[in-house]
Every structure is written in structure tokens, then in C-alpha cells.
Design a protein around this motif. Structure first.
Motif: not given
Length: 244
Positions: A103-132
């Protein structure tokens, strides 16, 4: 996108529930059983991801405020409060179960992908991220509603009289007589419902100029308006014309 993320989370946590109106839920050949262990895996995994958006949004707005040497109109505090609240959900569940190495390995992978994806998305369109995030919180509300229904239907006997951990009792100031597992899930579901409202509302606003309506003062405090409580909660968020 939300459905795809939901499918991946369901797959990773072994979560399954029949669709609304599905006659198959009474078919013994179809196993929709979620026991206490499966629910706990679901909750822990969900909250490790749910605490990411608020922290990313608050961090980026904090850095923007520093660069521009201007105030942020109250958004940072609300986003960081959301991240802290989601982390408290996780810490509460961790008092009830200890995840294994897989479970800890799954969390590590999911958090790494989601954090970086959300980070880049928020830079591009914060409004879309909040809706998401608003739609993600809706999925969380549905998940906790299913769990509460399972407790009420007697499908989770180990949780029927289980008392909430001390950390939860102190954090939510749970009164005597209302400290069961069901009560805990009701508190957490209310938090998720509030996050849903907050993010949908922020998604309706001008990301650079509008103040945070959840910490603003209103001319008529008795009229319905956004706030930190749930007195006038709106699942789909407040429109800009109603709060700015």
C-alpha cells in the motif's frame, strides 16, 4: 478525466459497488461485498491523494504572492486548511489500521504522479483544477455515503459499536454519545461536501482578482452567503454574482 481517475483508484483499492438501480446487487453471483478491511484500504488511499490539491494550490499562490509582492485575497489560507483537513482524515484512519509495504508503494507512486500532474495543470489553468477537485470531492462524498449506508444496513458489524479514535474526538470535538464509526464518517463526509462547495465556487471566480468569499465579510451577515460552516452549503458552488 474524473471517471478515469476514479476507475484507477477503484482498481487499486479493490473498491466496488453496484450502480444505482442495478438489479445485480441482489444476485449472489455478483460479489459487491465491501468489508471493514476493504473500506479502510479505500479510505487511506483516498485521503493520501485528497490532501494534494489544496497544498499544491496554496503553495503556488503563496509563491505568486511573494513574486508579485501583493496579497492573495485570502485564498492561500483556505487551500492550506483543506490540505490540513484531508491529512487529519488520513491520520484518523491510520489510528485504526496500519498499511502494509505494498500500500505504501502504491501511495508513493500515486502521489508522485498526481502531485506533478496537478502542479503543471494548476500553472496552466487554476480554474479548471478547482472544478476538477470539486468533482473529485463529489466522488468522495459518494464513497462515504456508501460506507455509511453499509453500516446502517448491518453489513459492517465490526464498526457498529466501534468508537472513533481519540485524535478524531478532539479534532472534531465530537460530543458524548456521538463518537461511533458512523458518526466519524458523517463528520468526514461533511468535510468533503464542504471542499466540493469551496472548489466549485473558486472555479467560478476570477483567479487573479477576486477575493475568497469564504473568509469575506458581508453587508448583511444574515443573508445566505459563502462561509466556513454548512448552514448555506451549495453542492455546485456559488456563482460569482452571488458572492463578489
Amino acid at each position: 478525466m474524473v471517471r478515469m481517475l476514479r476507475w484507477g483508484t477503484d482498481l487499486a483499492t479493490g473498491y466496488k459497488h453496484p450502480k444505482a438501480g442495478d438489479k445485480g446487487m441482489t444476485d449472489p453471483k455478483k460479489d459487491f461485498t465491501m468489508n471493514e478491511r476493504k473500506w479502510m484500504i479505500r479510505f487511506v488511499f483516498l485521503e493520501t491523494v485528497a490532501g494534494v490539491p489544496g497544498m499544491v494550490g496554496g503553495m503556488l499562490r503563496h509563491l505568486r504572492s511573494l513574486r508579485r509582492m501583493r496579497r492573495d485575497n485570502g485564498w492561500i489560507e483556505t487551500l492550506l486548511e483543506e490540505a490540513y483537513n484531508e491529512r487529519m482524515h488520513l491520520l484518523t484512519f491510520l489510528k485504526m489500521a496500519e498499511p502494509g509495504w505494498f500500500m505504501k508503494i502504491m501511495v508513493l507512486g500515486a502521489q508522485g504522479v498526481f502531485f506533478n500532474g496537478f502542479f503543471l495543470s494548476y500553472l496552466i489553468s487554476p480554474r479548471t483544477c478547482h472544478r476538477f477537485v470539486g468533482y473529485l470531492e463529489e466522488e468522495a462524498v459518494m464513497t462515504y455515503s456508501h460506507a455509511i449506508k453499509d453500516i446502517e444496513d448491518g453489513k459492517l458489524p465490526l464498526w457498529k459499536n466501534l468508537e472513533a479514535p481519540e485524535i478524531a474526538i478532539r479534532y472534531w470535538n465530537m460530543p458524548e454519545g456521538y463518537r461511533t464509526m458512523k458518526d466519524l464518517l458523517l463528520y468526514i463526509r461533511a468535510d468533503e461536501a464542504k471542499h466540493r462547495e469551496v472548489n466549485h465556487t473558486l472555479g467560478n471566480l476570477d483567479q487573479k482578482a477576486d477575493p475568497n468569499p469564504f473568509v469575506s465579510e458581508y453587508v448583511d451577515p444574515n443573508a445566505p452567503h459563502p462561509g466556513k460552516g454548512i448552514e448555506h452549503i451549495k453542492p455546485t458552488g456559488w456563482e460569482r454574482k452571488d458572492c463578489v
